[in-house]
Enzyme design. Sequence first.
Site, mmCIF file in Angstrom:
data_model
loop_
_atom_site.group_PDB
_atom_site.id
_atom_site.type_symbol
_atom_site.label_atom_id
_atom_site.label_comp_id
_atom_site.label_asym_id
_atom_site.label_seq_id
_atom_site.Cartn_x
_atom_site.Cartn_y
_atom_site.Cartn_z
ATOM 1 N N GLY A 129 9.941 3.243 0.130
ATOM 2 C CA GLY A 129 10.589 3.845 1.296
ATOM 3 C C GLY A 129 10.130 5.226 1.702
ATOM 4 N N GLU A 169 8.668 1.073 -5.798
ATOM 5 C CA GLU A 169 7.927 0.057 -5.022
ATOM 6 C C GLU A 169 7.391 0.646 -3.721
ATOM 7 O OE1 GLU A 169 11.039 -2.776 -4.210
ATOM 8 O OE2 GLU A 169 11.108 -3.533 -6.250
ATOM 9 N N PRO A 170 6.577 1.689 -3.779
ATOM 10 C CA PRO A 170 6.116 2.290 -2.531
ATOM 11 C C PRO A 170 5.056 1.439 -1.835
ATOM 12 C CG PRO A 170 5.100 3.398 -4.400
ATOM 13 C CD PRO A 170 6.052 2.372 -4.972
ATOM 14 N N ARG A 194 4.170 2.007 2.257
ATOM 15 C CA ARG A 194 3.648 2.879 3.306
ATOM 16 C C ARG A 194 3.054 4.190 2.779
ATOM 17 N NH1 ARG A 194 5.948 2.554 8.425
ATOM 18 N NH2 ARG A 194 7.685 1.536 7.370
ATOM 19 N N ARG A 211 3.022 -2.260 15.459
ATOM 20 C CA ARG A 211 4.099 -1.294 15.312
ATOM 21 C C ARG A 211 4.535 -0.636 16.627
ATOM 22 N NH1 ARG A 211 4.027 2.803 12.710
ATOM 23 N NH2 ARG A 211 6.073 2.630 11.774
ATOM 24 N N TYR A 257 8.310 -1.500 17.121
ATOM 25 C CA TYR A 257 9.271 -0.440 16.791
ATOM 26 C C TYR A 257 9.184 0.741 17.747
ATOM 27 C CZ TYR A 257 8.615 -2.540 12.089
ATOM 28 O OH TYR A 257 8.482 -3.377 11.017
ATOM 29 N N CYS A 269 -1.790 -10.188 27.388
ATOM 30 C CA CYS A 269 -0.979 -10.419 28.576
ATOM 31 C C CYS A 269 0.505 -10.214 28.291
ATOM 32 C CB CYS A 269 -1.232 -11.830 29.094
ATOM 33 S SG CYS A 269 -2.962 -12.065 29.458
ATOM 34 N N TYR A 323 1.244 -1.769 7.250
ATOM 35 C CA TYR A 323 1.858 -2.625 8.257
ATOM 36 C C TYR A 323 0.984 -2.715 9.512
ATOM 37 C CZ TYR A 323 5.563 -1.810 4.930
ATOM 38 O OH TYR A 323 6.274 -1.714 3.758
#
Length: 417
Positions: free
Chosen positions: A243, A277-278, A280, A316, A320, A346, A374
């Site tokens: 995280g 558990e990294p 990113r 992304r 997001y 498109c 990601y």
Amino acid sequence: MISPDSFFPRKDGRLCAEGVPLSAIAEAFGTPCFVYSRTALESAFESYRQVLAGRDALVCYAVKANSNLALLATFARLGSGFDIVSGGELARVIAAGGDPAKVVFSGVGKSEAEMRQALAAGIGCFNVESPSELERLNRVAGDLGRIAPIAFRVNPNVDPKTHPYISTGLKSSKFGVAFDEALALYRRAATLPHVRIQGIACHIGSQLLDPAPIAEAAEKVLGLVDTLAAEGIGIAHMDLGGGLGIRYRDEVPPSHASYLGPLLEKLAGRPQRLLFEPGRSLVGNAGLLLTRVETLKHGEEKNFAVVDAAMNDLARPALYDAWHEILPVADTGGERLGYEVVGPICESGDFLGHGRDLALREGDLVAILSAGAYGMTMSSNYNTRPRAAEVMVDGESFRLIRRRETVDALFALEQGL
Ligand SMILES: *Cc1c(COP(=O)(O)O)cnc(C)c1O
């Protein structure tokens, strides 16, 4: 800590990956292309190692952030464990030389086939996310004559203050088991013959910029560990998830020391092994997406720079509304204007950046930064676009680590009528 700029420096006006001009990579392998810095990957891993030095701790890289075999092999050589969410990811870890005993298996919907695969491989721990998964795993392990090491992924119900799509530890989330339910589940697990209680896990969200929520989650988890100990249920490891956020624009992520410090202090003197558990924070700023300007289009209200990368390569922004820095690889004398940087797909949502001030000409190369996490793993073949090539840079040398997909491969599994 080394600044990300040092892995993607500008030399004589030309943007490079370590010692390699990005233009040389585009020439060799074409665009769009993901480019990773091996030194950046190693340095990010080292940052965790330094903070965790002297503790019994294991970093389990979250494979879903970027699952290329070359990245997995890089982390495996550094001694990393892995956090997986599918049988496919487990196969990748093993193919890359990762140690199955250092694998934790997360996810709300593990199939029986995946359970069997993971048991046969001898993975380190199943992070169990529901009562029915516990029963199923016990049965599957029994059928195979094995014992499944388990942790429950508990939901500490803390607000990580991040994007709702990447916030995973709230009560309303589909992930984990409710905190209040956990005790009963551990009691039940203690009676089952084919599971062995190993740990406790939580993962509260992604792109976290504040150390407080994870320290709060650790405190809650610790309370549960004590309650379990009082009942004679021993917990060998605490897995506090991933995280940690990164800088995409002007975010100021905490250093590894200030992010993990408060948590490590709370856990000082505890016998449990610590797992993290990294995803990113290990790969995000170690990669960029290299793309070329196809067309400059000057509309009445907006100017568009249409590049050869699109939302299928980097989802992304569309998914997001995420912001990625966009930099020209060299100054080729184009006029400086505000551009919508868009792809050829498109969909109006197919953008990579809005209103960017860029001096561009058609044919210029541009780099979309912070695309290591990601990026490739969320890419698709929408619009029958072959997925991008991937390249690893190491000092002055670079090497293709995934060939560009071919169009033929995209319909090779189909049957015309
Ligand atoms: C996605 C995920 C991670 C990695 O999250 P990052 O924000 O990339 O560090 C770790 N653990 C679990 C269970 C996940 O789902």
